[in-house]
Design a protein around this motif. Structure first.
Motif, PDB file in Angstrom:
ATOM      1  N   LYS A  83      15.682   7.532   7.613  1.00 41.20           N
ATOM      2  CA  LYS A  83      16.012   7.624   9.038  1.00 41.20           C
ATOM      3  C   LYS A  83      17.392   7.038   9.326  1.00 41.20           C
ATOM      4  O   LYS A  83      18.170   7.587  10.122  1.00 41.20           O
ATOM      5  CB  LYS A  83      14.950   6.892   9.861  1.00 41.20           C
ATOM      6  CG  LYS A  83      15.246   6.855  11.361  1.00 41.20           C
ATOM      7  CD  LYS A  83      14.188   6.063  12.111  1.00 41.20           C
ATOM      8  CE  LYS A  83      14.545   5.964  13.595  1.00 41.20           C
ATOM      9  NZ  LYS A  83      13.547   5.166  14.350  1.00 41.20           N
ATOM     10  N   TYR A  84      17.701   5.924   8.676  1.00 40.93           N
ATOM     11  CA  TYR A  84      18.978   5.250   8.927  1.00 40.93           C
ATOM     12  C   TYR A  84      20.047   5.605   7.871  1.00 40.93           C
ATOM     13  O   TYR A  84      20.998   4.861   7.668  1.00 40.93           O
ATOM     14  CB  TYR A  84      18.773   3.732   9.017  1.00 40.93           C
ATOM     15  CG  TYR A  84      18.072   3.325  10.287  1.00 40.93           C
ATOM     16  CD1 TYR A  84      18.770   3.198  11.485  1.00 40.93           C
ATOM     17  CD2 TYR A  84      16.694   3.094  10.294  1.00 40.93           C
ATOM     18  CE1 TYR A  84      18.122   2.833  12.660  1.00 40.93           C
ATOM     19  CE2 TYR A  84      16.033   2.730  11.469  1.00 40.93           C
ATOM     20  CZ  TYR A  84      16.753   2.607  12.651  1.00 40.93           C
ATOM     21  OH  TYR A  84      16.110   2.255  13.809  1.00 40.93           O
ATOM     22  N   ASN A  85      19.838   6.739   7.212  1.00 33.95           N
ATOM     23  CA  ASN A  85      20.838   7.316   6.288  1.00 33.95           C
ATOM     24  C   ASN A  85      21.220   6.395   5.128  1.00 33.95           C
ATOM     25  O   ASN A  85      22.361   6.422   4.646  1.00 33.95           O
ATOM     26  CB  ASN A  85      22.107   7.727   7.056  1.00 33.95           C
ATOM     27  CG  ASN A  85      21.821   8.777   8.112  1.00 33.95           C
ATOM     28  OD1 ASN A  85      21.061   9.716   7.874  1.00 33.95           O
ATOM     29  ND2 ASN A  85      22.403   8.607   9.291  1.00 33.95           N
TER      30      ASN A  85
ATOM     31  N   SER B 119       0.834  -1.198   0.000  1.00 33.65           N
ATOM     32  CA  SER B 119       0.000   0.000   0.000  1.00 33.65           C
ATOM     33  C   SER B 119       0.869   1.248   0.000  1.00 33.65           C
ATOM     34  O   SER B 119       2.094   1.162   0.205  1.00 33.65           O
ATOM     35  CB  SER B 119      -0.890   0.005   1.251  1.00 33.65           C
ATOM     36  OG  SER B 119      -0.083   0.165   2.419  1.00 33.65           O
ATOM     37  N   ASN B 120       0.250   2.385  -0.218  1.00 33.70           N
ATOM     38  CA  ASN B 120       0.986   3.653  -0.151  1.00 33.70           C
ATOM     39  C   ASN B 120       1.618   3.842   1.225  1.00 33.70           C
ATOM     40  O   ASN B 120       2.727   4.367   1.349  1.00 33.70           O
ATOM     41  CB  ASN B 120       0.057   4.829  -0.464  1.00 33.70           C
ATOM     42  CG  ASN B 120      -0.348   4.866  -1.919  1.00 33.70           C
ATOM     43  OD1 ASN B 120       0.328   4.309  -2.785  1.00 33.70           O
ATOM     44  ND2 ASN B 120      -1.465   5.518  -2.211  1.00 33.70           N
ATOM     45  N   ARG B 121       0.893   3.409   2.257  1.00 34.40           N
ATOM     46  CA  ARG B 121       1.418   3.510   3.614  1.00 34.40           C
ATOM     47  C   ARG B 121       2.637   2.615   3.793  1.00 34.40           C
ATOM     48  O   ARG B 121       3.621   3.001   4.443  1.00 34.40           O
ATOM     49  CB  ARG B 121       0.324   3.121   4.625  1.00 34.40           C
ATOM     50  CG  ARG B 121       0.769   3.156   6.083  1.00 34.40           C
ATOM     51  CD  ARG B 121       1.256   4.521   6.496  1.00 34.40           C
ATOM     52  NE  ARG B 121       1.712   4.535   7.892  1.00 34.40           N
ATOM     53  CZ  ARG B 121       2.542   5.430   8.388  1.00 34.40           C
ATOM     54  NH1 ARG B 121       3.024   6.399   7.620  1.00 34.40           N
ATOM     55  NH2 ARG B 121       2.904   5.373   9.649  1.00 34.40           N
ATOM     56  N   ASP B 122       2.600   1.416   3.233  1.00 29.73           N
ATOM     57  CA  ASP B 122       3.747   0.497   3.302  1.00 29.73           C
ATOM     58  C   ASP B 122       4.989   1.145   2.688  1.00 29.73           C
ATOM     59  O   ASP B 122       6.078   1.110   3.268  1.00 29.73           O
ATOM     60  CB  ASP B 122       3.443  -0.803   2.552  1.00 29.73           C
ATOM     61  CG  ASP B 122       2.433  -1.675   3.273  1.00 29.73           C
ATOM     62  OD1 ASP B 122       2.295  -1.536   4.510  1.00 29.73           O
ATOM     63  OD2 ASP B 122       1.767  -2.483   2.588  1.00 29.73           O
ATOM     64  N   ILE B 123       4.805   1.718   1.506  1.00 28.61           N
ATOM     65  CA  ILE B 123       5.916   2.359   0.800  1.00 28.61           C
ATOM     66  C   ILE B 123       6.448   3.538   1.604  1.00 28.61           C
ATOM     67  O   ILE B 123       7.673   3.730   1.729  1.00 28.61           O
ATOM     68  CB  ILE B 123       5.481   2.807  -0.604  1.00 28.61           C
ATOM     69  CG1 ILE B 123       5.261   1.575  -1.492  1.00 28.61           C
ATOM     70  CG2 ILE B 123       6.518   3.726  -1.245  1.00 28.61           C
ATOM     71  CD1 ILE B 123       4.633   1.855  -2.821  1.00 28.61           C
ATOM     72  N   GLU B 124       5.540   4.303   2.176  1.00 27.24           N
ATOM     73  CA  GLU B 124       5.938   5.458   2.987  1.00 27.24           C
ATOM     74  C   GLU B 124       6.788   5.016   4.179  1.00 27.24           C
ATOM     75  O   GLU B 124       7.804   5.654   4.506  1.00 27.24           O
ATOM     76  CB  GLU B 124       4.674   6.171   3.484  1.00 27.24           C
ATOM     77  CG  GLU B 124       4.928   7.498   4.162  1.00 27.24           C
ATOM     78  CD  GLU B 124       3.629   8.163   4.598  1.00 27.24           C
ATOM     79  OE1 GLU B 124       3.554   8.572   5.775  1.00 27.24           O
ATOM     80  OE2 GLU B 124       2.691   8.261   3.776  1.00 27.24           O
ATOM     81  N   LEU B 125       6.414   3.902   4.803  1.00 29.38           N
ATOM     82  CA  LEU B 125       7.173   3.380   5.947  1.00 29.38           C
ATOM     83  C   LEU B 125       8.575   2.950   5.532  1.00 29.38           C
ATOM     84  O   LEU B 125       9.554   3.191   6.250  1.00 29.38           O
ATOM     85  CB  LEU B 125       6.419   2.199   6.583  1.00 29.38           C
ATOM     86  CG  LEU B 125       5.171   2.557   7.402  1.00 29.38           C
ATOM     87  CD1 LEU B 125       4.386   1.294   7.745  1.00 29.38           C
ATOM     88  CD2 LEU B 125       5.558   3.305   8.668  1.00 29.38           C
ATOM     89  N   ILE B 126       8.685   2.298   4.375  1.00 23.16           N
ATOM     90  CA  ILE B 126       9.995   1.853   3.888  1.00 23.16           C
ATOM     91  C   ILE B 126      10.877   3.049   3.557  1.00 23.16           C
ATOM     92  O   ILE B 126      12.056   3.100   3.944  1.00 23.16           O
ATOM     93  CB  ILE B 126       9.836   0.932   2.657  1.00 23.16           C
ATOM     94  CG1 ILE B 126       9.177  -0.390   3.064  1.00 23.16           C
ATOM     95  CG2 ILE B 126      11.197   0.668   2.008  1.00 23.16           C
ATOM     96  CD1 ILE B 126       8.768  -1.262   1.895  1.00 23.16           C
ATOM     97  N   VAL B 127      10.324   4.027   2.851  1.00 21.94           N
ATOM     98  CA  VAL B 127      11.093   5.220   2.472  1.00 21.94           C
ATOM     99  C   VAL B 127      11.547   5.980   3.712  1.00 21.94           C
ATOM    100  O   VAL B 127      12.709   6.396   3.808  1.00 21.94           O
ATOM    101  CB  VAL B 127      10.264   6.130   1.536  1.00 21.94           C
ATOM    102  CG1 VAL B 127      10.988   7.459   1.299  1.00 21.94           C
ATOM    103  CG2 VAL B 127      10.010   5.435   0.203  1.00 21.94           C
TER     104      VAL B 127
END
Length: 324
Positions: free
Chosen positions: A278-280, A265-273
């Motif tokens: 976040k971890y550079n 989902s769009n939310r899934d992709i947002e979490l991955i990005v």
């Protein structure tokens, strides 16, 4: 003029002569095949690979008939692999235009790709350019191995950073290295210079692929593939690999559970990005890309100064700064 236009200007005469040379090689008496060929020629991109062949020939020595054969062989084999890839991936678009597969379906697309392959082999043999054929044929074999390695690793999602470098070296950089090596060889350069140009090609080829992989994590829709395509297809690229190395086991497990989903989902992709940033992971990949580009430019110090050499350095810079 754009940066790429300035680079092309250095080999404008050679590229102008190359167009009819290549078109003559591609000609067929079959009406349908000729129609497909002409469509393929109209949809070609920046022709970076022939550009590299001519620039490397001019940097290492002089352009000869062999240089035109090398550029033609690489363009033929590269085009064939793209057509076949579109069939395998069932892709309907190539550079924002309909693919050969989309317009003529699988059978005609595969046969057209086979025609390009055969023409590449024939022109090399007819012009007695066996060494150039060896350089390029080895690259095509490496590309197939790289694709298979990526498929194997994608199923298991266990790609390490070293696996990633091996995949992009074989899948992408090996053909760029064939361009640079065959260009140098065609100019009459000695083996040492050919090997140096080959390594230059590997470096910029790997930088090119890292740049492509970074597009999934940058706010641009101008690239020639759907946004977040790699994430949707579960391709573990350097930004996410680097981020996973820095994250704790709990966050690693959460992201990998999302990454394994066949449909995100769009939310899934947002979490991955967000996780990658976040971890550079993006910063890490950018730094690695710049490092490879700088190593490539350093290799050029082994060649005499010329407009072609400067254009190669400019092309290396363009590869890491382009927005599509």
């Amino acid at each position: 003029m754009s940066k790429i236009d300035n680079i092309k200007a250095v080999i404008a005469d050679e590229m102008q002569s190359f167009a009819p040379f290549f078109k003559q090689i591609m000609h067929s008496d079959n009406r349908l095949l000729n129609f497909v060929i002409n469509y393929t020629l109209k949809t070609k991109g920046k022709q970076m690979r022939p550009m590299l062949v001519f620039l490397c020939a001019k940097t290492a020595g002089e352009v000869h008939q062999s240089t035109y054969v090398a550029a033609s062989l690489i363009e033929l084999l590269h085009t064939a692999t793209l057509i076949h890839d579109d069939v395998v991936d069932e892709s309907f678009y190539r550079r924002d235009m309909f693919s050969v597969f989309a317009l003529w379906k699988a059978k005609i697309a595969v046969l057209t790709g086979d025609f390009f392959l055969s023409k590449g082999l024939l022109v090399s043999i007819e012009k007695n350019e066996i060494e150039i054929l060896k350089i390029v044929s080895k690259a095509v074999g490496e590309m197939a191995e790289g694709e298979l390695l990526q498929l194997e690793k994608s199923r298991r999602l266990n790609i390490t950073e070293q696996d990633y470098y091996q995949i992009i070296r074989q899948k992408t950089a090996t053909l760029i290295a064939a361009c640079t090596a065959s260009g140098a060889y065609s100019s009459g350069a000695n083996q040492e210079k050919v090997e140096l140009m080959s390594e230059f090609g590997f470096k910029i080829g790997m930088a090119f692929q890292i740049k492509d992989d970074l597009f999934d994590y940058q706010k641009t829709g101008s690239i020639g593939k759907p946004k977040y395509n790699d994430i949707q297809e579960r391709k573990m690229t350097l930004p996410v690999i680097a981020a996973l190395k820095k994250a704790d086991k709990n966050n690693q497990a959460k992201i990998m559970a999302i990454f394994r989903k066949k449909k995100k989902s769009n939310r899934d992709i947002e979490l991955i990005v967000d996780f990658v940033k976040k971890y550079n992971g993006v910063e890490y990949a950018v730094n690695k890309m710049i490092e490879l580009k700088n190593q490539a430019v350093d290799i050029l110090k082994n060649f005499e100064d010329s407009q072609a050499k400067k254009a190669l350095a400019d092309l290396a810079e363009y590869i890491v700064t382009r927005n599509k």
